[in-house]
Design a protein around this motif. Structure first.
Motif, PDB file in Angstrom:
ATOM      1  N   GLU A  84     -50.767  -7.070 -47.002  1.00  0.00           N
ATOM      2  CA  GLU A  84     -51.309  -7.323 -48.329  1.00  0.00           C
ATOM      3  C   GLU A  84     -51.361  -8.807 -48.671  1.00  0.00           C
ATOM      4  O   GLU A  84     -51.924  -9.201 -49.687  1.00  0.00           O
ATOM      5  N   CYS A  85     -50.767  -9.652 -47.800  1.00  0.00           N
ATOM      6  CA  CYS A  85     -50.781 -11.086 -48.071  1.00  0.00           C
ATOM      7  C   CYS A  85     -51.515 -11.822 -46.942  1.00  0.00           C
ATOM      8  O   CYS A  85     -52.743 -11.899 -46.953  1.00  0.00           O
ATOM      9  N   LEU A  86     -50.803 -12.329 -45.941  1.00  0.00           N
ATOM     10  CA  LEU A  86     -51.435 -13.143 -44.894  1.00  0.00           C
ATOM     11  C   LEU A  86     -51.653 -12.403 -43.580  1.00  0.00           C
ATOM     12  O   LEU A  86     -52.314 -12.915 -42.681  1.00  0.00           O
ATOM     13  N   ASN A  87     -51.063 -11.219 -43.438  1.00  0.00           N
ATOM     14  CA  ASN A  87     -51.326 -10.340 -42.296  1.00  0.00           C
ATOM     15  C   ASN A  87     -51.106 -11.051 -40.947  1.00  0.00           C
ATOM     16  O   ASN A  87     -52.032 -11.243 -40.152  1.00  0.00           O
ATOM     17  N   ILE A  88     -49.857 -11.442 -40.697  1.00  0.00           N
ATOM     18  CA  ILE A  88     -49.500 -12.183 -39.492  1.00  0.00           C
ATOM     19  C   ILE A  88     -49.052 -11.222 -38.390  1.00  0.00           C
ATOM     20  O   ILE A  88     -48.243 -10.316 -38.627  1.00  0.00           O
ATOM     21  N   THR A  89     -49.560 -11.412 -37.187  1.00  0.00           N
ATOM     22  CA  THR A  89     -49.065 -10.697 -36.014  1.00  0.00           C
ATOM     23  C   THR A  89     -48.046 -11.604 -35.332  1.00  0.00           C
ATOM     24  O   THR A  89     -48.397 -12.498 -34.560  1.00  0.00           O
ATOM     25  N   CYS A  90     -46.775 -11.382 -35.634  1.00  0.00           N
ATOM     26  CA  CYS A  90     -45.729 -12.334 -35.247  1.00  0.00           C
ATOM     27  C   CYS A  90     -45.635 -12.525 -33.735  1.00  0.00           C
ATOM     28  O   CYS A  90     -45.436 -13.647 -33.252  1.00  0.00           O
ATOM     29  N   LYS A  91     -45.769 -11.468 -32.961  1.00  0.00           N
ATOM     30  CA  LYS A  91     -45.556 -11.566 -31.512  1.00  0.00           C
ATOM     31  C   LYS A  91     -46.613 -12.430 -30.824  1.00  0.00           C
ATOM     32  O   LYS A  91     -46.409 -12.861 -29.688  1.00  0.00           O
ATOM     33  N   ASP A  92     -47.713 -12.678 -31.504  1.00  0.00           N
ATOM     34  CA  ASP A  92     -48.777 -13.511 -30.938  1.00  0.00           C
ATOM     35  C   ASP A  92     -48.863 -14.866 -31.638  1.00  0.00           C
ATOM     36  O   ASP A  92     -49.869 -15.572 -31.494  1.00  0.00           O
ATOM     37  N   THR A  93     -47.827 -15.231 -32.395  1.00  0.00           N
ATOM     38  CA  THR A  93     -47.919 -16.394 -33.273  1.00  0.00           C
ATOM     39  C   THR A  93     -46.784 -17.382 -33.029  1.00  0.00           C
ATOM     40  O   THR A  93     -45.631 -16.987 -32.828  1.00  0.00           O
ATOM     41  N   CYS A  94     -47.116 -18.662 -33.069  1.00  0.00           N
ATOM     42  CA  CYS A  94     -46.128 -19.743 -33.094  1.00  0.00           C
ATOM     43  C   CYS A  94     -45.961 -20.168 -34.547  1.00  0.00           C
ATOM     44  O   CYS A  94     -46.951 -20.463 -35.224  1.00  0.00           O
ATOM     45  N   ILE A  95     -44.729 -20.198 -35.042  1.00  0.00           N
ATOM     46  CA  ILE A  95     -44.496 -20.583 -36.430  1.00  0.00           C
ATOM     47  C   ILE A  95     -43.879 -21.974 -36.497  1.00  0.00           C
ATOM     48  O   ILE A  95     -42.954 -22.303 -35.738  1.00  0.00           O
ATOM     49  N   VAL A  96     -44.408 -22.793 -37.381  1.00  0.00           N
ATOM     50  CA  VAL A  96     -43.826 -24.095 -37.715  1.00  0.00           C
ATOM     51  C   VAL A  96     -43.229 -23.937 -39.102  1.00  0.00           C
ATOM     52  O   VAL A  96     -43.957 -23.750 -40.080  1.00  0.00           O
ATOM     53  N   LEU A  97     -41.905 -23.999 -39.193  1.00  0.00           N
ATOM     54  CA  LEU A  97     -41.180 -23.690 -40.429  1.00  0.00           C
ATOM     55  C   LEU A  97     -40.381 -24.904 -40.889  1.00  0.00           C
ATOM     56  O   LEU A  97     -39.721 -25.559 -40.082  1.00  0.00           O
ATOM     57  N   THR A  98     -40.425 -25.187 -42.182  1.00  0.00           N
ATOM     58  CA  THR A  98     -39.655 -26.318 -42.702  1.00  0.00           C
ATOM     59  C   THR A  98     -38.310 -25.865 -43.263  1.00  0.00           C
ATOM     60  O   THR A  98     -38.148 -24.723 -43.695  1.00  0.00           O
ATOM     61  N   GLU A  99     -37.368 -26.804 -43.256  1.00  0.00           N
ATOM     62  CA  GLU A  99     -36.039 -26.623 -43.837  1.00  0.00           C
ATOM     63  C   GLU A  99     -35.643 -27.936 -44.495  1.00  0.00           C
ATOM     64  O   GLU A  99     -36.233 -28.985 -44.194  1.00  0.00           O
ATOM     65  N   PRO A 100     -34.643 -27.939 -45.388  1.00  0.00           N
ATOM     66  CA  PRO A 100     -34.237 -29.192 -46.028  1.00  0.00           C
ATOM     67  C   PRO A 100     -33.465 -30.095 -45.066  1.00  0.00           C
ATOM     68  O   PRO A 100     -32.891 -29.628 -44.081  1.00  0.00           O
ATOM     69  N   HIS A 101     -33.465 -31.377 -45.366  1.00  0.00           N
ATOM     70  CA  HIS A 101     -32.617 -32.309 -44.621  1.00  0.00           C
ATOM     71  C   HIS A 101     -31.150 -31.921 -44.803  1.00  0.00           C
ATOM     72  O   HIS A 101     -30.758 -31.363 -45.827  1.00  0.00           O
ATOM     73  N   CYS A 102     -30.340 -32.232 -43.802  1.00  0.00           N
ATOM     74  CA  CYS A 102     -28.882 -32.008 -43.867  1.00  0.00           C
ATOM     75  C   CYS A 102     -28.556 -30.534 -44.100  1.00  0.00           C
ATOM     76  O   CYS A 102     -27.589 -30.202 -44.794  1.00  0.00           O
ATOM     77  N   ASN A 103     -29.351 -29.654 -43.519  1.00  0.00           N
ATOM     78  CA  ASN A 103     -29.119 -28.228 -43.668  1.00  0.00           C
ATOM     79  C   ASN A 103     -27.830 -27.823 -42.932  1.00  0.00           C
ATOM     80  O   ASN A 103     -27.436 -28.460 -41.951  1.00  0.00           O
ATOM     81  N   PHE A 104     -27.208 -26.765 -43.398  1.00  0.00           N
ATOM     82  CA  PHE A 104     -25.977 -26.293 -42.763  1.00  0.00           C
ATOM     83  C   PHE A 104     -26.284 -25.650 -41.410  1.00  0.00           C
ATOM     84  O   PHE A 104     -27.296 -24.953 -41.260  1.00  0.00           O
ATOM     85  N   LEU A 105     -25.400 -25.850 -40.423  1.00  0.00           N
ATOM     86  CA  LEU A 105     -25.601 -25.266 -39.103  1.00  0.00           C
ATOM     87  C   LEU A 105     -25.705 -23.749 -39.168  1.00  0.00           C
ATOM     88  O   LEU A 105     -26.497 -23.145 -38.448  1.00  0.00           O
ATOM     89  N   SER A 106     -24.894 -23.144 -40.025  1.00  0.00           N
ATOM     90  CA  SER A 106     -24.924 -21.682 -40.129  1.00  0.00           C
ATOM     91  C   SER A 106     -26.276 -21.191 -40.618  1.00  0.00           C
ATOM     92  O   SER A 106     -26.781 -20.153 -40.167  1.00  0.00           O
ATOM     93  N   VAL A 107     -26.888 -21.938 -41.540  1.00  0.00           N
ATOM     94  CA  VAL A 107     -28.208 -21.555 -42.054  1.00  0.00           C
ATOM     95  C   VAL A 107     -29.270 -21.775 -40.982  1.00  0.00           C
ATOM     96  O   VAL A 107     -30.183 -20.960 -40.809  1.00  0.00           O
ATOM     97  N   LYS A 108     -29.148 -22.868 -40.238  1.00  0.00           N
ATOM     98  CA  LYS A 108     -30.097 -23.139 -39.149  1.00  0.00           C
ATOM     99  C   LYS A 108     -30.055 -22.022 -38.113  1.00  0.00           C
ATOM    100  O   LYS A 108     -31.095 -21.512 -37.679  1.00  0.00           O
ATOM    101  N   ASP A 109     -28.835 -21.666 -37.688  1.00  0.00           N
ATOM    102  CA  ASP A 109     -28.699 -20.617 -36.671  1.00  0.00           C
ATOM    103  C   ASP A 109     -29.235 -19.289 -37.183  1.00  0.00           C
ATOM    104  O   ASP A 109     -29.899 -18.539 -36.445  1.00  0.00           O
ATOM    105  N   ALA A 110     -28.945 -18.987 -38.448  1.00  0.00           N
ATOM    106  CA  ALA A 110     -29.436 -17.729 -39.027  1.00  0.00           C
ATOM    107  C   ALA A 110     -30.959 -17.718 -39.097  1.00  0.00           C
ATOM    108  O   ALA A 110     -31.604 -16.687 -38.841  1.00  0.00           O
ATOM    109  N   THR A 111     -31.549 -18.869 -39.423  1.00  0.00           N
ATOM    110  CA  THR A 111     -33.010 -18.971 -39.492  1.00  0.00           C
ATOM    111  C   THR A 111     -33.634 -18.693 -38.130  1.00  0.00           C
ATOM    112  O   THR A 111     -34.602 -17.924 -38.006  1.00  0.00           O
TER     113      THR A 111
END
Length: 394
Positions: A84-111
């Motif tokens: 209903e939104c962007l209709n992404i086929t994840c298995k065929d897609t490369c994602i470029v995702l942003t995160e904040p500077h100085c992010n926590f390692l635990s959040v990075k690993d979870a992401t």
């Protein structure tokens, strides 16, 4: 390489779309409940379907600029990637995702775990929004080797210097002032002086965007705001929406007729709210303002050989730079703090809110991306978080 999907995962708004598109889709990064529709929950841009947007309740995945509520973020991402939104086929897609500077390692690993294990993306790059903005700027200006990205967004204002495509990590600065704090400050002042609006975050955020500006001289503007009648050219009325006849509030002059409409009188609040970006100490935040932080970053944290280039290539991004007068005031203050032998030039991004997405779109079309991503095969074979930390954080 697979299709590249760029997602600037902002704390307020997700800017997302395939890199081949012209513009990203902007999706509120939250779950919203409306007072008048207790059984309905709105996820992301479903808020467009809500007819009465007074007293909205927000469930946010980000707190103080960091992703802490994965239950909410999962639902927002499910909606964003879904049919209903962007209709992404994840298995065929490369994602470029942003995160904040100085992010926590635990959040990075979870992401990383969520991207590869929950959604099964073919490959991924986790980076900072300012890195994508820097890539876009330097790509468009090949004669320049360095730039300073000033990203003033929802939760923070980040100042990040880049040279030859790499960030000078030890020089990155954060100011704890962003759009959320400014909206909350406006709500408090209006609630104390005129009308209780503490629950009207959505409406007051629009009000802030419509009426606030950055004063070139704060004291002079205060003197004008104290005057009465025609001598005060700062005073404005803001007509509040009733969601029947008026869908969005609008600015009106004091002499205009507003029969039956509820109005707010905005005087010195118009420029005092954005002033917090330049003087956080005014509201008890013991930190430097943007201009002082820029000068401190370049003159104290960056090597001497790159300082002249950084002062000459200060790039302004993020929603707060859209305040009228922001660039002019900041340039004046930075010029007064910089050594005279350096040229000072501030460049406002053409589209400050989506600038990082456009930079990511350019990166997706360059040969550099393939050496920056981690593939699903790499993730499965080389220990998951280890290969991601090695590739993304160095």
């Amino acid at each position: 390489m697979a299709h590249v999907f760029v997602m600037d995962n902002g704390a307020c708004t997700i800017k997302a779309g395939y890199a081949t598109g012209k513009e990203p889709r902007q999706i509120p990064n939250c779950i919203i409940k409306a007072k008048n529709e207790r059984k309905r929950v709105y996820i992301g841009d479903q808020i467009d379907e809500c007819k009465d947007r007074s007293s909205l309740f927000f469930l946010l995945p980000f707190q103080k600029g960091f992703l802490v509520n994965w239950d909410v973020e999962h639902q927002v991402w499910d909606h964003t990637f879904g049919k209903e939104c962007l209709n992404i086929t994840c298995k065929d897609t490369c994602i470029v995702l942003t995160e904040p500077h100085c992010n926590f390692l635990s959040v990075k690993d979870a992401t990383d775990e969520v991207l590869f294990e929950d959604y099964g993306f073919a490959s991924a790059l986790r980076t900072n929004a300012s890195a994508l903005s820097a890539f876009g700027y330097l790509d468009a200006n090949p004669d320049e080797r360095c730039c300073l990205i000033v990203d003033s967004g929802y939760s923070f204002t980040h100042i990040a210097p880049y040279c030859d495509g790499r960030v000078i990590k030890e020089a990155v600065l954060r100011i704890s002032v962003g759009g959320k704090l400014l909206t909350n400050q406006l709500k408090e002042w209006i609630s104390y002086r005129q009308l209780q609006v503490m629950e009207e975050t959505y409406v007051m955020n629009q009000c802030k965007e419509d009426v606030c500006y950055v004063a070139d001289d704060f004291e002079e503007n205060m003197a004008i705001a104290r005057k009465r009648g025609a001598a005060n050219n700062i005073l404005r009325h803001y007509v509040l929406p009733d969601f029947l006849n008026v869908e969005r509030g609008y600015v009106a002059m004091p002499g205009d007729s507003h029969d039956g409409e509820q109005i707010l009188k905005l005087n010195h609040e118009r420029f005092a709210v954005p002033e917090i970006l330049f003087r956080p100490s005014d509201v008890g935040i013991d930190e430097m303002g943007i201009a002082e932080a820029i000068a401190y970053c370049i003159m104290t944290k960056c090597p001497e050989p790159v300082r002249a280039r950084l002062f000459k290539n200060i790039v302004l991004t993020g929603g707060n730079v859209l305040f009228e007068g922001f660039r002019k005031r900041l340039e004046t203050e930075v010029r007064s703090l910089a050594p005279q032998l350096y040229d000072v030039r501030l460049i406002q991004a053409d589209q400050p809110i989506t600038d990082a997405w456009h930079g990511g779109s350019k990166l997706a079309q360059s040969a550099k991306l393939k050496d920056m991503v981690v593939t699903k095969a790499d993730y499965d074979e080389k220990g998951g978080w280890r290969i991601c930390r090695e590739r993304f954080d160095n």
